[in-house]
Scaffold this motif. Structure first.
Motif, PDB file in Angstrom:
ATOM      1  N   ASP A 180       1.062   6.089  -2.474  1.00 56.91           N
ATOM      2  CA  ASP A 180       2.098   7.132  -2.477  1.00 56.91           C
ATOM      3  C   ASP A 180       2.263   7.724  -1.075  1.00 56.91           C
ATOM      4  O   ASP A 180       2.296   8.946  -0.888  1.00 56.91           O
ATOM      5  CB  ASP A 180       1.757   8.240  -3.482  1.00 56.91           C
ATOM      6  CG  ASP A 180       2.967   9.156  -3.755  1.00 56.91           C
ATOM      7  OD1 ASP A 180       4.110   8.714  -3.530  1.00 56.91           O
ATOM      8  OD2 ASP A 180       2.735  10.312  -4.159  1.00 56.91           O
ATOM      9  N   LYS A 181       2.360   6.840  -0.085  1.00 59.12           N
ATOM     10  CA  LYS A 181       2.568   7.228   1.315  1.00 59.12           C
ATOM     11  C   LYS A 181       3.914   6.699   1.780  1.00 59.12           C
ATOM     12  O   LYS A 181       4.465   5.745   1.223  1.00 59.12           O
ATOM     13  CB  LYS A 181       1.473   6.632   2.205  1.00 59.12           C
ATOM     14  CG  LYS A 181       0.061   7.072   1.855  1.00 59.12           C
ATOM     15  CD  LYS A 181      -0.299   8.369   2.526  1.00 59.12           C
ATOM     16  CE  LYS A 181      -1.770   8.703   2.341  1.00 59.12           C
ATOM     17  NZ  LYS A 181      -2.153   9.934   3.060  1.00 59.12           N
ATOM     18  N   ARG A 182       4.442   7.316   2.842  1.00 62.53           N
ATOM     19  CA  ARG A 182       5.702   6.862   3.420  1.00 62.53           C
ATOM     20  C   ARG A 182       5.474   6.459   4.866  1.00 62.53           C
ATOM     21  O   ARG A 182       4.822   7.195   5.624  1.00 62.53           O
ATOM     22  CB  ARG A 182       6.744   7.982   3.379  1.00 62.53           C
ATOM     23  CG  ARG A 182       7.009   8.557   1.997  1.00 62.53           C
ATOM     24  CD  ARG A 182       8.193   9.516   2.039  1.00 62.53           C
ATOM     25  NE  ARG A 182       8.039  10.497   3.124  1.00 62.53           N
ATOM     26  CZ  ARG A 182       9.055  11.221   3.611  1.00 62.53           C
ATOM     27  NH1 ARG A 182      10.281  11.050   3.129  1.00 62.53           N
ATOM     28  NH2 ARG A 182       8.841  12.097   4.575  1.00 62.53           N
ATOM     29  N   CYS A 236       0.811  -1.226   0.000  1.00 67.46           N
ATOM     30  CA  CYS A 236       0.000   0.000   0.000  1.00 67.46           C
ATOM     31  C   CYS A 236       0.838   1.269   0.000  1.00 67.46           C
ATOM     32  O   CYS A 236       0.381   2.317  -0.469  1.00 67.46           O
ATOM     33  CB  CYS A 236      -0.941   0.021   1.197  1.00 67.46           C
ATOM     34  SG  CYS A 236      -2.337  -1.109   1.079  1.00 67.46           S
ATOM     35  N   TRP A 237       2.061   1.201   0.551  1.00 65.48           N
ATOM     36  CA  TRP A 237       2.881   2.420   0.579  1.00 65.48           C
ATOM     37  C   TRP A 237       3.068   2.955  -0.838  1.00 65.48           C
ATOM     38  O   TRP A 237       2.892   4.162  -1.080  1.00 65.48           O
ATOM     39  CB  TRP A 237       4.237   2.148   1.219  1.00 65.48           C
ATOM     40  CG  TRP A 237       4.193   1.669   2.642  1.00 65.48           C
ATOM     41  CD1 TRP A 237       4.726   0.513   3.143  1.00 65.48           C
ATOM     42  CD2 TRP A 237       3.582   2.331   3.765  1.00 65.48           C
ATOM     43  NE1 TRP A 237       4.493   0.409   4.497  1.00 65.48           N
ATOM     44  CE2 TRP A 237       3.791   1.514   4.909  1.00 65.48           C
ATOM     45  CE3 TRP A 237       2.883   3.520   3.917  1.00 65.48           C
ATOM     46  CZ2 TRP A 237       3.329   1.852   6.175  1.00 65.48           C
ATOM     47  CZ3 TRP A 237       2.412   3.869   5.182  1.00 65.48           C
ATOM     48  CH2 TRP A 237       2.634   3.049   6.290  1.00 65.48           C
ATOM     49  N   GLY A 238       3.398   2.075  -1.775  1.00 68.55           N
ATOM     50  CA  GLY A 238       3.572   2.507  -3.147  1.00 68.55           C
ATOM     51  C   GLY A 238       2.264   2.826  -3.839  1.00 68.55           C
ATOM     52  O   GLY A 238       2.162   3.806  -4.576  1.00 68.55           O
TER      53      GLY A 238
END
Length: 321
Positions: free
Chosen positions: A249-251, A244-246
Motif C-alpha cells: 500500500d505504497k505509492r 510491492c506497491w499494491g
C-alpha cells in the motif's frame, strides 16, 4: 541513568540481490520511480567533517574528501537552471560532511534564500557552525523561518549519542542546538533508530531532553524530530518489485527520488554531477548526468537503501518528513 540498548541483530544480504537493475533475484520486474515535481534540490557541500561517526552512510571524516567542496558559483548554476524551468522546487537542502566547514557555504545558502526558496541545513551544530554564528544571525534576520537548521542528536542520551559520534561530542552539539533555539531559529532534530527502541520511547526520551533544556520542539511531531530508519547495505532486506506497491500500500510518488535530487562534485572531476538522492553518493548507477534536465528520469530501486530506508522505512531527508 540511561540503560544501554543493543542494536537490532542483522542477517547478511543475499549476494544474488540488487544485481540486475531491471529484475530482482527471483526474476520479477524491479520497481522504479519517476521524477515528478522536484520539491527538494540537495547540495552535498563536501564530505569533509569534524567528526568520524561509527555508522556514517557517506563515510564523512576529517580526511574523506571523495566529494570535494562545491563552490558558490557551482551552486548558483543549478539554481539558475531551477529558476529557468518549471521544476516546482520549494526547498534547497544542504548536507555533507559538515556544511559549515565549506568556506563558501554562507554565500550559497544566502543565494538560495534570496531567490525565494526555503533552506534546510543538516549539521552537527558544533564548532564549525559556531564559527559562522555572525553570518547565521544575519540570515536569520533577513529570512526568518524560511531557514531551518536540523541538528543531529543520534539519541536522547549522551552515552548512546557518543557511541556513534565519539567522546566529547554531546555537550557541544547540545550547546549548538540551545544557541539556535535561544536566538529564534527554525530548528529540528534528527535522531536514529539504530538501537531498536520503539518510536514512542524514543520520542518520549527526546521530549524530556527538550523540556530540560528549554528547546521549543514537539518530539511527537515527525517534522520536528525526524527519526531516520537505519541503513546497512550488507544487511538482508527484501527487493522491491512492481507488485510491492499494491502489496505494501505504497505509492512510487511518495518515495524520495520522485521529488528530490542531489548535487555532488567528485574529487578530480571537472564539474559536479546529479545523483538520484542523498543516500547513494558513491554508486555510479545512481549518477544521472551533469544537469537537472539530464537527471529528470526514472530511477530503478536497485539498492538495499531504496528498500530499507525509503520504501519499507518510509524515510525522507526533506523538511516535510
Amino acid at each position: 541513568m540511561t540503560m544501554m540498548t543493543e542494536a537490532v541483530p542483522r542477517t547478511t544480504l543475499d549476494p544474488a540481490k540488487f544485481r540486475d537493475p531491471d529484475r530482482t533475484a527471483n526474476g520479477q520486474p524491479r520497481a522504479a520511480v519517476t521524477l515528478g515535481r522536484l520539491s527538494t534540490l540537495w547540495f552535498n557541500t563536501g564530505t569533509l567533517c569534524n567528526l568520524t561517526c561509527t555508522h556514517c552512510y557517506i563515510e564523512s571524516s576529517p580526511a574523506n574528501d571523495r566529494l570535494v567542496y562545491l563552490t558558490a558559483a557551482e551552486v548558483a548554476a543549478y539554481l539558475d537552471e531551477l529558476d529557468g524551468g518549471d521544476w516546482g522546487t520549494e526547498e534547497i537542502g544542504f548536507t555533507g560532511g559538515e556544511p559549515f566547514m565549506n568556506p563558501e557555504f554562507a554565500a550559497m545558502l544566502e543565494d538560495s534564500l534570496r531567490r525565494g526558496y526555503r533552506g534546510l541545513v543538516l549539521t552537527n551544530a558544533m564548532r564549525p557552525m559556531a564559527k559562522c554564528a555572525e553570518a547565521l544571525l544575519e540570515l536569520r534576520r533577513k529570512y526568518g523561518a524560511r531557514l531551518t537548521i536540523r541538528v543531529s542528536l543520534d539519541h536522547y542520551s549522551q552515552a548512546l549519542h557518543e557511541t556513534e559520534r565519539g567522546r566529547r561530542s554531546w555537550a557541544p552539539a547540545l550547546e549548538g542546538l540551545r544557541w539556535l533555539a535561544g536566538r529564534g531559529f527554525q530548528i529540528s532534530v534528527a535522531g536514529r533508530t539504530f538501537w531498536g527502541e520503539p518510536d514512542a520511547k524514543l520520542r518520549a526520551g527526546y521530549g524530556r531532553l527538550f523540556a530540560t533544556h528549554d528547546i521549543p520542539l514537539d518530539s511527537g511531531d515527525p517534522a520536528a524530530l525526524v527519526l531516520f530508519p537505519e541503513m546497512d547495505a550488507e544487511s538482508d532486506v527484501p527487493e522491491i518489485t512492481e507488485a510491492c506497491w499494491g502489496i505494501l500500500d505504497k505509492r512510487p510518488e511518495d518515495i524520495m527520488c520522485a521529488s528530490s535530487r542531489m548535487i555532488v562534485k567528485r574529487k578530480g572531476a571537472a564539474r559536479p554531477t546529479v545523483l538520484s538522492c542523498t543516500l547513494l553518493p558513491y554508486d555510479g548507477q545512481f549518477e544521472l548526468g551533469g544537469t537537472l534536465g539530464e537527471a529528470a528520469r526514472t530511477v530503478k530501486l536497485n539498492h538495499p537503501h531504496c528498500a530499507k530506508f525509503c520504501v519499507l522505512g518510509g524515510g525522507s531527508c526533506s523538511a516535510q518528513s
